[in-house]
Enzyme design. Structure first.
Site, PDB file in Angstrom:
ATOM      1  N   SER A  67     -42.939 -51.102  80.596  1.00  0.00           N
ATOM      2  CA  SER A  67     -43.997 -51.565  79.716  1.00  0.00           C
ATOM      3  C   SER A  67     -43.533 -52.801  78.924  1.00  0.00           C
ATOM      4  CB  SER A  67     -44.437 -50.417  78.805  1.00  0.00           C
ATOM      5  OG  SER A  67     -45.648 -50.717  78.158  1.00  0.00           O
ATOM      6  N   ASP A 112     -53.283 -46.456  85.136  1.00  0.00           N
ATOM      7  CA  ASP A 112     -52.674 -46.817  83.849  1.00  0.00           C
ATOM      8  C   ASP A 112     -53.737 -47.329  82.876  1.00  0.00           C
ATOM      9  OD1 ASP A 112     -51.187 -47.923  81.736  1.00  0.00           O
ATOM     10  OD2 ASP A 112     -49.565 -48.529  83.060  1.00  0.00           O
ATOM     11  N   HIS A 124     -49.686 -44.238  82.565  1.00  0.00           N
ATOM     12  CA  HIS A 124     -48.627 -45.100  82.021  1.00  0.00           C
ATOM     13  C   HIS A 124     -47.358 -44.268  81.879  1.00  0.00           C
ATOM     14  CE1 HIS A 124     -47.398 -48.837  80.181  1.00  0.00           C
ATOM     15  NE2 HIS A 124     -46.974 -48.231  79.088  1.00  0.00           N
TER      16      HIS A 124
END
Length: 226
Positions: A122, A176, A207
């Site tokens: 991320s 996600d 995610h």
């Protein structure tokens, strides 16, 4: 391969029982810390013939605009949503400098840049891109998980010639909701248009990280670092 764990205010470091021949610098996501990905090391099942040091830095706590200015560990501020949002150029470059120092520390300890992978999830993956594409010595690879390419407009002019063909692994969950797969795909396409080699994997997840992805990461790391 067993590791010894050293914790500090700055990072968690896992050092193999035998002298390391390679290093992975792995950056966590927004609001997490370096401990977040430590458990994955055992799940990678790297062979004893490939002793790797893993460094999991902690991001500096800072206010995050999209979270109402709440102070949390973050590699940079996130000012809004959507691909056209303003980016925290100063924060991104500050964190790039932090990662460069870890690379240089590893080189000073005898690990060549060509045996160092920069990885991240991320927000950490964005910094992996930011650092890996610009680092002046050839790296072993860049591993970008559930992430996107930051400061896209500056990549073409700031990219290091040494890492123009650095191997890049991108993994993304098709469901996600935080960093949509379309954003990852756009980043992949942008990098490919600049001539970078991308190994792209998607998984039926949100995610997060899944077991199939961990297996793919292990195979990729072994191919890059062996």
């Amino acid at each position: 391969m067993p590791h010894t764990t050293r914790e500090s205010a700055d990072a968690v470091v896992l050092t193999p029982a035998t002298a390391p021949v390679a290093t992975v610098i792995w950056l966590h996501g927004l609001g997490a810390d370096g401990f977040d990905f430590v458990p994955i090391v055992d799940e990678l099942h790297l062979p004893a013939s490939l002793p790797v040091r893993f460094i999991f830095p902690h991001a500096t706590p800072r206010p995050v605009t999209i979270n109402n200015g709440y102070v949390m560990r973050a590699w940079y501020d996130i000012k809004g949503f959507g691909p056209e949002r303003a980016e925290d150029d100063a924060g991104i470059r500050e964190s790039e400098g932090v990662v460069k120092k870890y690379i240089e520390q590893e080189i000073a300890q005898g690990i060549p840049a060509s045996k160092i992978v920069i990885a991240g999830f991320s927000q950490g993956g964005a910094i992996a891109f930011q650092t890996g594409l610009r680092y002046p010595q050839r790296l072993a690879g860049v591993m970008a998980l559930s992430t996107y390419l930051p400061l896209r407009a500056s990549v073409a002019t700031e990219a290091s010639a040494a890492n123009r063909d650095v191997p890049i692994l991108m993994c993304h969950g098709v469901h996600d909701p935080i960093v949509p797969a379309q954003l990852g795909e756009a980043s992949r396409d942008e990098l490919q248009s600049l001539g970078y080699r991308i190994e792209w994997h998607t998984y039926p997840m949100e995610h997060s990280v899944c077991l199939e992805e961990v297996t793919d990461i292990s195979h990729w790391l072994q191919a890059r670092l062996a």
